[in-house]
Design an enzyme around this catalytic site. Sequence first.
Site, PDB file in Angstrom:
ATOM      1  N   HIS A 236       0.804  -1.226   0.000  1.00 53.75           N
ATOM      2  CA  HIS A 236       0.000   0.000   0.000  1.00 53.75           C
ATOM      3  C   HIS A 236       0.840   1.281   0.000  1.00 53.75           C
ATOM      4  CE1 HIS A 236       0.965  -0.059   4.279  1.00 53.75           C
ATOM      5  NE2 HIS A 236       0.653   1.212   4.299  1.00 53.75           N
TER       6      HIS A 236
HETATM    7  C1  UD1 Z   1      -2.004   5.507   6.099  1.00 53.58           C
HETATM    8  C2  UD1 Z   1      -0.681   5.908   6.739  1.00 53.58           C
HETATM    9  C3  UD1 Z   1       0.329   4.780   6.565  1.00 53.58           C
HETATM   10  C4  UD1 Z   1      -0.216   3.459   7.059  1.00 53.58           C
HETATM   11  C5  UD1 Z   1      -1.529   3.189   6.347  1.00 53.58           C
HETATM   12  C6  UD1 Z   1      -2.159   1.903   6.796  1.00 53.58           C
HETATM   13  C7  UD1 Z   1      -0.136   8.299   6.674  1.00 53.58           C
HETATM   14  C8  UD1 Z   1       0.773   9.295   6.070  1.00 53.58           C
HETATM   15  N1  UD1 Z   1      -0.116   7.097   6.100  1.00 53.58           N
HETATM   16  O1  UD1 Z   1      -1.789   5.394   4.711  1.00 53.58           O
HETATM   17  O2  UD1 Z   1       1.488   5.097   7.305  1.00 53.58           O
HETATM   18  O3  UD1 Z   1       0.714   2.430   6.804  1.00 53.58           O
HETATM   19  O4  UD1 Z   1      -2.430   4.265   6.627  1.00 53.58           O
HETATM   20  O5  UD1 Z   1      -3.283   1.608   6.016  1.00 53.58           O
HETATM   21  O6  UD1 Z   1      -0.819   8.602   7.617  1.00 53.58           O
HETATM   22  N2  UD1 Z   1      -8.922   5.143   1.750  1.00 53.58           N
HETATM   23  C9  UD1 Z   1     -10.115   4.492   1.672  1.00 53.58           C
HETATM   24  N3  UD1 Z   1     -10.738   4.146   2.841  1.00 53.58           N
HETATM   25  C10 UD1 Z   1     -10.212   4.440   4.066  1.00 53.58           C
HETATM   26  C11 UD1 Z   1      -9.000   5.129   4.121  1.00 53.58           C
HETATM   27  C12 UD1 Z   1      -8.360   5.464   2.964  1.00 53.58           C
HETATM   28  O7  UD1 Z   1     -10.624   4.209   0.611  1.00 53.58           O
HETATM   29  O8  UD1 Z   1     -10.813   4.089   5.089  1.00 53.58           O
HETATM   30  C13 UD1 Z   1      -8.217   5.494   0.500  1.00 53.58           C
HETATM   31  C14 UD1 Z   1      -8.575   6.858  -0.012  1.00 53.58           C
HETATM   32  O9  UD1 Z   1      -8.515   6.834  -1.394  1.00 53.58           O
HETATM   33  C15 UD1 Z   1      -7.456   7.715   0.513  1.00 53.58           C
HETATM   34  C16 UD1 Z   1      -6.282   6.761   0.429  1.00 53.58           C
HETATM   35  O10 UD1 Z   1      -6.845   5.493   0.737  1.00 53.58           O
HETATM   36  O11 UD1 Z   1      -7.280   8.863  -0.236  1.00 53.58           O
HETATM   37  C17 UD1 Z   1      -5.151   7.067   1.331  1.00 53.58           C
HETATM   38  O12 UD1 Z   1      -5.558   7.076   2.696  1.00 53.58           O
HETATM   39  P1  UD1 Z   1      -4.666   7.837   3.767  1.00 53.58           P
HETATM   40  O13 UD1 Z   1      -5.287   7.763   5.094  1.00 53.58           O
HETATM   41  O14 UD1 Z   1      -4.287   9.173   3.250  1.00 53.58           O
HETATM   42  O15 UD1 Z   1      -3.314   7.022   3.767  1.00 53.58           O
HETATM   43  P2  UD1 Z   1      -2.977   5.459   3.688  1.00 53.58           P
HETATM   44  O16 UD1 Z   1      -2.398   5.183   2.356  1.00 53.58           O
HETATM   45  O17 UD1 Z   1      -4.117   4.622   4.132  1.00 53.58           O
END
Ligand code: UD1
Length: 409
Positions: A236
């Site tokens: 991821h």
């Molecule tokens: C975040 C953490 C990362 C951790 C990961 C675990 C930061 C900088 N990154 O990354 O360190 O390893 O979580 O999963 O805080 N999305 C969904 N549903 C959700 C959450 C996210 O669809 O419930 C999708 C959305 O498109 C969103 C993208 O994932 O824009 C990224 O989510 P985000 O919380 O920004 O970061 P992660 O990649 O999940």
Amino acid sequence: MKIMSVVGARPNFMKVAPIINAIKKHNSEVEGTAKGNSPGASQTIQHVLVHTGQHYDRRMSDFFFADLNLPQPDIFLGVGSGSHAVQTAEIMRAFESVLLQEQPDILIVVGDVNSTLACALVAAKISFDSLGTRPTIAHVEAGLRSFDRKMPEEINRILTDHLSDLLFVTEESALRNLAHEGVPEARVHFVGNTMIDSLMAYKEKAAGSPILDKLGLRNGTTGGSSIAPYALLTLHRPANVDNRDAFLNILNGLQELAATCPVIFPAHPRTQQRISEFDLGRYFSRERDGSAAIHIIDPLGYLDFLCLMKHANLVVTDSGGIQEETTCLGIACVTVRENTERPITLTSGTNILAGVQESGIRDAVKRQLGSARRTQVPEKWDGEAGVRIIEILLSDGNAKILNDIEHLP
Ligand code: UD1
């Protein structure tokens, strides 16, 4: 004493659960008997759980609350996704009024996600009164460094550590890193690993997960004891999946493995988006169809994932926490990154770094499949980190240290 802890994203939940359990244990001991000699040890703790809403899908959040028996958050900020700046800023905006209203004595932040930094930064600058009173900031899983500032988590780790009054560390490298950065020793405590506390607490329960049957990984009749060899994959990190060529390199590096045994891939929602955007669907199959396609499934809850990890022949990942969990379980791990902030998993655990190039990944997979498992569990990864943290937060000796800290250069 009032303690507030913050969760936001998936890896936070298993890190906070043991702290909440240690608070419950402490409170029931205080209510039952007079405990300890220090003034702090005899008072009950009021705990407030804040969920920023950084992760919001049921599979990324609610499943974990249920599996880890976490109380529902007292306060939900509902911030959701956004760019790093927007997400961090929105959490800060929402969290400031919560902090002013609740005025906890201690704020606990865990790990390295955007929620961790955002809340620590608000707390470091807040004033509850004209004297500038603010909560003591405690960072759990402090001091880890990948030395790669292109990782957003590395920025979050460095800044959170330098905003914190108390730093709870999981491994020795973190002690060295913090000393090197000039963090006063009095603030730093080597307590072990709360994520491993959760692993130890839930390992047995996870054995009852139906996931192996659901995925057809048991040989013979349902419930039979023979489990087919399989590998477990998670990817991821933006550096690995947000760029088509980088993602393609990794998938090509895994082709040989996928031809040898089923590769089960519970994919993060963003990774799933990228697969369709980059038109990489041909590498994956939603069903196990006997082909060499990677078997992609939706993200799993904690117990199902733990069960899959425990029985896997190999785990391939770019996650931070999974490197630690596989080390503790004695399962071979290939980390698809150039570096790790968790070097103990390389030196005494079951982890190796593969880099992100096709040939490196292929070689690392071969090496791990051919190697005997090592099971040296790192120091203090014994299920007691949460209890140690609460004991330190309660000790009156520590209160003195905190007062002294204000006068340190
Ligand atoms: C975040 C953490 C990362 C951790 C990961 C675990 C930061 C900088 N990154 O990354 O360190 O390893 O979580 O999963 O805080 N999305 C969904 N549903 C959700 C959450 C996210 O669809 O419930 C999708 C959305 O498109 C969103 C993208 O994932 O824009 C990224 O989510 P985000 O919380 O920004 O970061 P992660 O990649 O999940």
